[in-house]
Write an enzyme that holds these catalytic residues in place. Structure first.
Site, short mmCIF file in Angstrom:
data_model
loop_
_atom_site.label_atom_id
_atom_site.label_comp_id
_atom_site.label_asym_id
_atom_site.label_seq_id
_atom_site.Cartn_x
_atom_site.Cartn_y
_atom_site.Cartn_z
N ASN A 9 0.85 -1.18 0.00
CA ASN A 9 0.00 0.00 0.00
C ASN A 9 0.90 1.24 0.00
OD1 ASN A 9 -1.80 2.06 0.55
ND2 ASN A 9 -2.27 1.38 2.65
N LYS A 11 0.02 4.21 -0.19
CA LYS A 11 -0.66 5.39 0.39
C LYS A 11 -0.46 6.58 -0.57
CE LYS A 11 -0.17 3.30 4.88
NZ LYS A 11 -0.13 3.44 6.33
N HIS A 94 -9.65 1.07 4.91
CA HIS A 94 -8.36 1.25 5.60
C HIS A 94 -8.56 2.19 6.78
CE1 HIS A 94 -4.27 2.53 6.45
NE2 HIS A 94 -3.89 1.42 5.86
N GLU A 96 -6.93 4.58 7.92
CA GLU A 96 -6.71 6.01 7.65
C GLU A 96 -7.95 6.63 7.02
OE1 GLU A 96 -2.98 5.63 5.56
OE2 GLU A 96 -2.03 5.04 7.44
N GLU A 166 -5.39 -5.05 10.68
CA GLU A 166 -4.36 -4.05 10.90
C GLU A 166 -4.64 -3.30 12.19
OE1 GLU A 166 -2.32 -2.73 7.06
OE2 GLU A 166 -4.17 -1.58 7.18
N GLY A 172 2.51 2.08 10.82
CA GLY A 172 3.48 3.17 10.72
C GLY A 172 4.22 3.46 12.01
N SER A 207 3.48 -2.28 10.27
CA SER A 207 4.93 -2.34 10.47
C SER A 207 5.56 -3.66 10.02
CB SER A 207 5.28 -2.03 11.93
OG SER A 207 4.86 -0.71 12.26
#
Ligand code: PGA
Length: 247
Positions: A9, A11, A94, A96, A166, A172, A207
């Site tokens: 991904n 992003k 996702h 985010e 996730e 991250g 991660s």
């Protein structure tokens, strides 16, 4: 047999130079038993990457799609447009997008349905935040996220989908869930899918890098990984893909 699935991904990252590096990283032809590799770049790079990677056995996915099939939705992209340019997968929900764009469970479920209408394989992202884990609400949160999709399309729809677990705190942060922590949740997710769970690929994300992918994939219910930051290093991502090959 569930073929390992490794998804990158990007992003909101990516340049023409990264496209060149990603293409260069996949010489040679795919081997039997190889993991399935998917790269999810920003929309504008999808067509080029799909065209250049398909001969190398690497697939392309989008990071998002509209829940609508077409219409007056300025700035949105429909599933059929994605499949028309060679896209095979799409991330749905996702964390985010849930947190920053306010996507609700209901909207995520509508996007999941829209992806399947467009012959795309949705990768439904689920996961708890750090406070939710601290409060012991991990399974309640993930159960709610899954239930919204089950109510919309039925549990059978997961036969043609993947799920990415996730944990938001692992994304991250450089602090991946331990293999045992991930396995515990992913086993629970598979059980929730009932008989359909035997087929559905469940990925871990948060991660992931070449150094920890092996121990994660060694877990019984981890069928692949969703990789953010490390997918921006084309060689590291290709290495993760190789480590995911079945031996
Ligand atoms: P990360 O991101 O690998 O950089 O933690 C994962 C993701 O958000 O999909």
């Amino acid at each position: 047999m569930r073929i390992p699935l490794v998804v990158g991904n990007w992003k909101m990252h990516g340049t023409p130079a990264l496209i060149e590096r990603a293409v260069d990283a996949y010489g040679g032809s795919p081997r039997p038993g190889a993991a399935e590799i998917v790269i999810c770049p920003p929309f504008v790079f999808l067509a080029e990457l799909a065209a250049r990677l398909s001969a190398l056995g690497v697939k392309v996915g989008a990071q998002n799609l509209s829940e609508h099939d077409e219409g007056a939705y300025t700035g949105e992209v429909a599933g059929r447009m994605l499949s028309a340019v060679g896209c095979r997968y799409v991330l749905v929900g996702h964390s985010e997008r849930r947190a920053l764009m306010g996507e609700t469970d209901r909207q995520v479920a509508d996007k999941f349905a829209a992806a399947q209408r467009a012959d795309l394989t949705p990768i439904l992202c689920v996961g708890e935040s750090h406070p939710e884990r601290q409060a012991g609400a991990t399974f309640a949160v993930i159960g709610r996220q899954l239930q919204a999709v089950v109510e919309r399309v039925g549990v059978g729809a997961f036969a043609d989908a993947a799920i990415a677990y996730e944990p938001v705190w692992a994304i991250g942060s450089g602090l991946a869930a331990s293999p045992a922590q991930a396995q515990e949740v992913m086993q629970w997710i598979r059980a929730r899918l009932g008989a359909h769970g035997a087929q559905t690929r469940i990925l871990y994300g948060g991660s992931v890098k070449a150094a920890n992918v092996g121990e994660l994939l060694a877990q019984a219910d981890i069928d692949g990984v969703l990789v953010g930051g490390a997918s921006l290093d084309a060689d590291e991502f290709a290495k993760i893909g190789k480590l995911a090959d079945r031996t």
